[in-house]
Design a protein around this motif. Structure first.
Motif, PDB file in Angstrom:
ATOM      1  N   THR A 168       0.866  -1.187   0.000  1.00 36.05           N
ATOM      2  CA  THR A 168       0.000   0.000   0.000  1.00 36.05           C
ATOM      3  C   THR A 168       0.905   1.241   0.000  1.00 36.05           C
ATOM      4  N   GLU A 169       0.302   2.377  -0.271  1.00 34.41           N
ATOM      5  CA  GLU A 169       1.109   3.605  -0.398  1.00 34.41           C
ATOM      6  C   GLU A 169       1.920   3.908   0.854  1.00 34.41           C
ATOM      7  N   ASP A 170       1.288   3.668   2.027  1.00 33.34           N
ATOM      8  CA  ASP A 170       2.002   3.977   3.284  1.00 33.34           C
ATOM      9  C   ASP A 170       2.972   2.867   3.682  1.00 33.34           C
ATOM     10  N   GLY A 171       2.985   1.772   2.910  1.00 35.49           N
ATOM     11  CA  GLY A 171       3.933   0.682   3.185  1.00 35.49           C
ATOM     12  C   GLY A 171       3.579  -0.142   4.410  1.00 35.49           C
ATOM     13  N   LYS A 172       2.409   0.129   5.002  1.00 36.37           N
ATOM     14  CA  LYS A 172       2.059  -0.585   6.236  1.00 36.37           C
ATOM     15  C   LYS A 172       1.327  -1.904   5.972  1.00 36.37           C
ATOM     16  N   ALA A 173       0.957  -2.116   4.708  1.00 35.36           N
ATOM     17  CA  ALA A 173       0.214  -3.352   4.389  1.00 35.36           C
ATOM     18  C   ALA A 173       0.515  -3.774   2.957  1.00 35.36           C
ATOM     19  N   TYR A 174       0.042  -4.965   2.603  1.00 35.26           N
ATOM     20  CA  TYR A 174       0.187  -5.481   1.236  1.00 35.26           C
ATOM     21  C   TYR A 174      -1.171  -5.947   0.746  1.00 35.26           C
ATOM     22  N   LEU A 175      -1.422  -5.779  -0.569  1.00 36.80           N
ATOM     23  CA  LEU A 175      -2.674  -6.264  -1.153  1.00 36.80           C
ATOM     24  C   LEU A 175      -2.365  -7.532  -1.944  1.00 36.80           C
ATOM     25  N   LEU A 176      -2.952  -8.641  -1.506  1.00 37.82           N
ATOM     26  CA  LEU A 176      -2.688  -9.945  -2.136  1.00 37.82           C
ATOM     27  C   LEU A 176      -3.733 -10.225  -3.216  1.00 37.82           C
ATOM     28  N   ALA A 189     -10.090 -22.662   8.004  1.00 39.66           N
ATOM     29  CA  ALA A 189      -8.913 -22.017   8.609  1.00 39.66           C
ATOM     30  C   ALA A 189      -9.166 -20.578   9.035  1.00 39.66           C
ATOM     31  N   ASP A 190      -8.674 -20.237  10.231  1.00 43.17           N
ATOM     32  CA  ASP A 190      -8.727 -18.857  10.729  1.00 43.17           C
ATOM     33  C   ASP A 190      -7.436 -18.126  10.386  1.00 43.17           C
ATOM     34  N   VAL A 191      -6.393 -18.906  10.139  1.00 47.18           N
ATOM     35  CA  VAL A 191      -5.065 -18.340   9.907  1.00 47.18           C
ATOM     36  C   VAL A 191      -4.445 -19.104   8.733  1.00 47.18           C
ATOM     37  N   VAL A 192      -4.051 -18.380   7.673  1.00 46.24           N
ATOM     38  CA  VAL A 192      -3.489 -19.064   6.497  1.00 46.24           C
ATOM     39  C   VAL A 192      -2.145 -18.436   6.128  1.00 46.24           C
ATOM     40  N   THR A 193      -1.115 -19.257   6.034  1.00 49.89           N
ATOM     41  CA  THR A 193       0.171 -18.760   5.520  1.00 49.89           C
ATOM     42  C   THR A 193       0.099 -18.808   4.001  1.00 49.89           C
ATOM     43  N   VAL A 194       0.183 -17.629   3.377  1.00 49.79           N
ATOM     44  CA  VAL A 194       0.019 -17.525   1.923  1.00 49.79           C
ATOM     45  C   VAL A 194       1.334 -17.039   1.305  1.00 49.79           C
ATOM     46  N   VAL A 210      -2.425 -14.545   6.640  1.00 49.09           N
ATOM     47  CA  VAL A 210      -3.741 -13.944   6.418  1.00 49.09           C
ATOM     48  C   VAL A 210      -4.662 -14.428   7.532  1.00 49.09           C
ATOM     49  N   GLU A 211      -5.309 -13.458   8.219  1.00 52.67           N
ATOM     50  CA  GLU A 211      -6.246 -13.836   9.283  1.00 52.67           C
ATOM     51  C   GLU A 211      -7.659 -13.692   8.721  1.00 52.67           C
ATOM     52  N   THR A 212      -8.408 -14.772   8.750  1.00 57.43           N
ATOM     53  CA  THR A 212      -9.717 -14.793   8.092  1.00 57.43           C
ATOM     54  C   THR A 212     -10.843 -14.699   9.132  1.00 57.43           C
ATOM     55  N   PRO A 213     -12.043 -14.282   8.734  1.00 53.31           N
ATOM     56  CA  PRO A 213     -12.398 -13.781   7.409  1.00 53.31           C
ATOM     57  C   PRO A 213     -11.892 -12.354   7.226  1.00 53.31           C
ATOM     58  N   CYS A 214     -11.666 -11.981   5.974  1.00 54.24           N
ATOM     59  CA  CYS A 214     -11.243 -10.600   5.709  1.00 54.24           C
ATOM     60  C   CYS A 214     -11.666 -10.225   4.292  1.00 54.24           C
ATOM     61  N   ASP A 215     -11.682  -8.953   4.006  1.00 51.23           N
ATOM     62  CA  ASP A 215     -12.094  -8.507   2.673  1.00 51.23           C
ATOM     63  C   ASP A 215     -11.120  -9.040   1.634  1.00 51.23           C
ATOM     64  N   GLY A 216     -11.667  -9.398   0.478  1.00 46.43           N
ATOM     65  CA  GLY A 216     -10.813  -9.844  -0.619  1.00 46.43           C
ATOM     66  C   GLY A 216     -10.365 -11.289  -0.487  1.00 46.43           C
ATOM     67  N   TYR A 217     -10.962 -12.026   0.455  1.00 48.08           N
ATOM     68  CA  TYR A 217     -10.598 -13.440   0.667  1.00 48.08           C
ATOM     69  C   TYR A 217     -11.838 -14.280   0.450  1.00 48.08           C
ATOM     70  N   GLU A 218     -11.732 -15.275  -0.442  1.00 44.70           N
ATOM     71  CA  GLU A 218     -12.904 -16.089  -0.745  1.00 44.70           C
ATOM     72  C   GLU A 218     -12.502 -17.563  -0.820  1.00 44.70           C
ATOM     73  N   VAL A 219     -13.340 -18.403  -0.217  1.00 45.38           N
ATOM     74  CA  VAL A 219     -13.068 -19.853  -0.229  1.00 45.38           C
ATOM     75  C   VAL A 219     -13.970 -20.507  -1.270  1.00 45.38           C
ATOM     76  N   SER A 220     -13.383 -21.268  -2.189  1.00 52.57           N
ATOM     77  CA  SER A 220     -14.170 -21.964  -3.220  1.00 52.57           C
ATOM     78  C   SER A 220     -14.792 -23.227  -2.634  1.00 52.57           C
ATOM     79  N   VAL A 243      -3.213  -7.306   3.908  1.00 53.70           N
ATOM     80  CA  VAL A 243      -2.505  -8.004   4.992  1.00 53.70           C
ATOM     81  C   VAL A 243      -1.490  -7.031   5.610  1.00 53.70           C
ATOM     82  N   PRO A 244      -1.503  -6.833   6.938  1.00 53.55           N
ATOM     83  CA  PRO A 244      -0.533  -5.916   7.551  1.00 53.55           C
ATOM     84  C   PRO A 244       0.910  -6.360   7.280  1.00 53.55           C
ATOM     85  N   ALA A 245       1.791  -5.417   7.096  1.00 55.28           N
ATOM     86  CA  ALA A 245       3.208  -5.754   6.860  1.00 55.28           C
ATOM     87  C   ALA A 245       3.779  -6.537   8.046  1.00 55.28           C
ATOM     88  N   ASP A 246       3.197  -6.294   9.233  1.00 58.37           N
ATOM     89  CA  ASP A 246       3.676  -7.038  10.413  1.00 58.37           C
ATOM     90  C   ASP A 246       3.378  -8.535  10.321  1.00 58.37           C
TER      91      ASP A 246
END
Ligand SMILES: Cc1cc2nc3c(=O)[nH]c(=O)nc-3n(C[C@H](O)[C@H](O)[C@H](O)COP(=O)(O)OP(=O)(O)OC[C@H]3O[C@@H](n4cnc5c(N)ncnc54)[C@H](O)[C@@H]3O)c2cc1C
Length: 601
Positions: A168-176, A189-194, A210-220, A243-246
């Motif tokens: 993201t512009e502020d560098g504090k997160a990433y868009l997957l 899963a509540d927690v997924v290593t992606v 990735v901590e679920t559920p969250c926006d932009g995350y969908e399970v088929s 996803v937060p950079a942390d």
């Protein structure tokens, strides 16, 4: 567990002839660990097996309920340190418990994916705050974890992933953005290593939590599978999922290292779990074989059925000896590094034993397949129906040869790593190859004599190793200067596969021999009778594989002039010995029947 006298190096079994003291056995486990194993066994017997059909039919809420119960009982926390709410068991003890936990079919898959590939990346690589926030809930099963590496176009070639992470512009997160395929526990899963590439750049392959559920995350929807039908396997879709950079594991670009190191441990655990599964299958086959009568005789009394039981028992014995040996070597090495790097020390050790971990994955998954196949056969027509458990064992086992790196990829890993380590100077194969070649070609090869009830076995293991040295020399000679070129070596897949088979069978033969020798030393020859029979029985198949693999490599790659001499030398080193296999079959089968299908050595 007893202290080891020395720590072993990965792959060193190919050049050294270690004494029995270097292997650990399950007799050394503490009462506490055995009590924990009993708790797991009871949980599987009482909760999982009676509900196996409902689990496989995905009864609403059942798997998650069982998972939470397992968490409350403390069955998911063996490897998590006490500071994060776990038990922090010694590595060897935790690996021993895997055999019981992983054996529960679909439940085993879900829980092992959670405690292994799901949780361990966080334990090993997350920042302290993320560990503190997530690990206590993962240890108690309040949260479930998954690991998302595979993509529709990136399976075996996992590093060719397309999933992209844009800061993201502020560098504090990433868009997957991207798609992951076949993710175990995907629906729950509540927690997924992606794994994704930052800005799509190959050298920035990175792991995100990735901590679920969250926006932009969908399970088929769930995949419809051949086996482990009660486990969840879904594709995951990411569209600008923030996803937060942390939540980055390690640093940018560490994804490859994390993915591969976690898989090393996954492969060892898969091997241990396969041994557990094979034990359940054999017990079921033997119990049925004693109940079912044809020609007024329990079918387990017929020679051709006893042959199957002996095959199962010897494979399981080898599996036990091998997996506990690898777990023990890793455990000793981790202990030796105590205070030097914590979790990272563990990963370093697993890299050292990468070849042994790959051996366990292939060898035990293929052993399991033979066992479940013959279980169906012993059940006859009933084995083909869903009324009996044999067909489920058969279906559930099949995945083990595919995931955690297919067995083809793992064969390439074994042979490729050996040649790489030789080139790096980490494995001194050169001098032993020269010594063996010199002795064989100069007609000065003398087979050493070993004493005791396993004297002949020791000689055969000694020969098998020299046979490998000879084969490696044939390969090196055939490849010429290209032997240091990884791409050229990888172009010889068939030869690498045969050499991997040799390496695995040598490890198997030696592991059974060392374990049985230890048994003789501690309990005496009489008590070790079954162990001796199993060791000899197993060596028959192993020796034949070693001999034919060596011949295949030599005739395929050595130049024709050299091949004749090399084949003659291979004959002199052939570890196979004729044996009265019928009597061994019967001795082993009778012993296993007497203990109701359990292997008590
Ligand atoms: C039930 C199930 C659960 C799974 N769980 C997870 C999970 O939790 N997380 C996750 O990330 N993934 C998971 N996977 C994915 C699994 O790890 C992959 O399916 C596996 O790595 C193989 O990839 P693929 O299916 O794309 O096959 P491919 O890579 O297309 O391979 C197809 C065949 O070609 C062979 N092959 C490929 N490359 C080579 C080569 N260089 N040389 C020789 N042979 C080759 C393979 O061995 C195989 O036989 C799961 C899969 C299943 C079915």
């Amino acid at each position: 567990m007893a202290e080891a006298t020395t720590t072993i190096k990965g792959c060193s079994f190919l050049i050294d002839d270690p004494p029995p003291e270097v292997v650990h056995t399950t007799e050394e486990l503490s009462d506490d660990v055995e009590m924990m194993a009993d708790t797991i066994r009871k949980f599987i017997d009482d909760k999982i097996i009676p509900q196996a059909d409902d689990i496989d039919n995905m009864k609403e809420g059942l798997m998650l309920d069982l998972f939470h119960q397992a968490g409350e009982l403390g069955l998911l926390m063996a490897e998590i340190p006490e500071e994060y709410g776990g038990m922090g068991l010694k590595f060897f003890d935790a690996m021993y418990l895997v055999q019981y936990m992983a054996a529960g079919g679909s439940f085993g898959t879900a829980s092992m994916a959670h405690v292994g590939i799901g949780t361990l990346p966080i334990l090993f690589f997350a920042k302290p705050e993320l560990k503190e926030r997530l690990l206590p809930d993962l240890a108690t099963g309040v949260k479930m974890a998954a690991y998302a590496l595979t993509e529709p176009g990136a399976g075996s070639d996992a590093l060719s992933a397309k999933c992209k992470a844009v800061p993201t512009e502020d560098g504090k997160a990433y868009l997957l953005t991207g798609n992951k395929q076949f993710i175990t526990n995907g629906a729950w899963a509540d927690v997924v290593t992606v794994f994704a590439k930052v800005n799509g750049e190959d050298d920035k392959f990175t792991a995100f939590v990735v901590e679920t559920p969250c926006d932009g995350y969908e399970v088929s929807p769930e995949e419809h599978k051949l086996g482990i039908r009660g486990s969840s396997t879904c594709a995951l879709r990411f569209k600008d999922c923030k996803v937060p950079a942390d939540n980055i594991l390690g640093g940018i670009g560490d994804g490859g290292k994390i993915a591969l190191n976690i898989l090393n441990l996954g492969r060892l655990k898969l091997g241990i779990g396969a041994v557990g599964g094979a034990k359940i299958s054999m017990k079921s086959a033997v119990t049925y074989g004693m109940q079912r009568e044809q020609f007024k005789t329990p079918i387990a009394k017929f020679g051709l059925i006893q042959q199957k039981i002996a095959m199962m028992a010897s494979g399981i014995y080898a599996g036990d000896c091998m997996t506990m040996r690898t777990a023990g070597h890793c455990s000793d090495a981790i202990d030796a590094m105590a205070g030097q790097g914590g979790s990272m020390a563990k990963l370093k050790v697993l890299e050292e034993f990468l070849v042994e971990c790959a051996i366990e994955k292939i060898y035990q998954s293929e052993m399991l397949d033979r066992v479940v196949d013959e279980t169906v056969q012993i059940y006859g027509g009933y084995g083909f129906t869903t009324e009996y458990p044999a067909e489920r064992y058969y279906r559930d086992a099949r995945i083990a040869r595919i995931y955690e790196g297919t067995n083809e990829i793992n064969r390439l890993v074994i042979a490729g790593t050996l040649f790489k380590r030789v080139a790096q100077g980490r494995l001194a194969l050169g001098p032993v190859v020269m010594k063996t070649m010199g002795a064989v070609m100069g007609g000065k090869l003398e087979l050493p004599k070993f004493d005791g009830p396993l004297g002949e076995m020791k000689q055969r293991v000694w020969q098998a190793k020299r046979m490998f040295h000879l084969t490696a020399a044939a390969f090196q000679q055939g490849m010429g200067s290209k032997v240091t070129d990884q791409m050229a070596v990888m172009g010889q897949q068939e030869c690498l596969g045969w050499m991997a088979d040799m390496v695995m069978e040598i490890y198997a033969m030696e592991s059974t021999m060392l374990r049985t020798q230890k048994l003789i030393d501690t309990k005496g020859q009489d008590e070790a009778k079954l162990g001796i029979a199993l060791t000899l029985y197993h060596a028959d198949r192993a020796s034949r594989t070693i001999m034919s693999a060596a011949q295949n490599v030599i005739t395929t790659i050595a130049n024709p002039g050299a091949a004749v001499g090399l084949l003659k030398a291979a004959d002199a080193l052939n570890p196979w010995r004729p044996k009265n296999m019928r009597d061994l079959d019967r001795q082993i089968a009778d012993a296993v029947i007497a203990t109701d299908g359990e292997l008590r050595v």
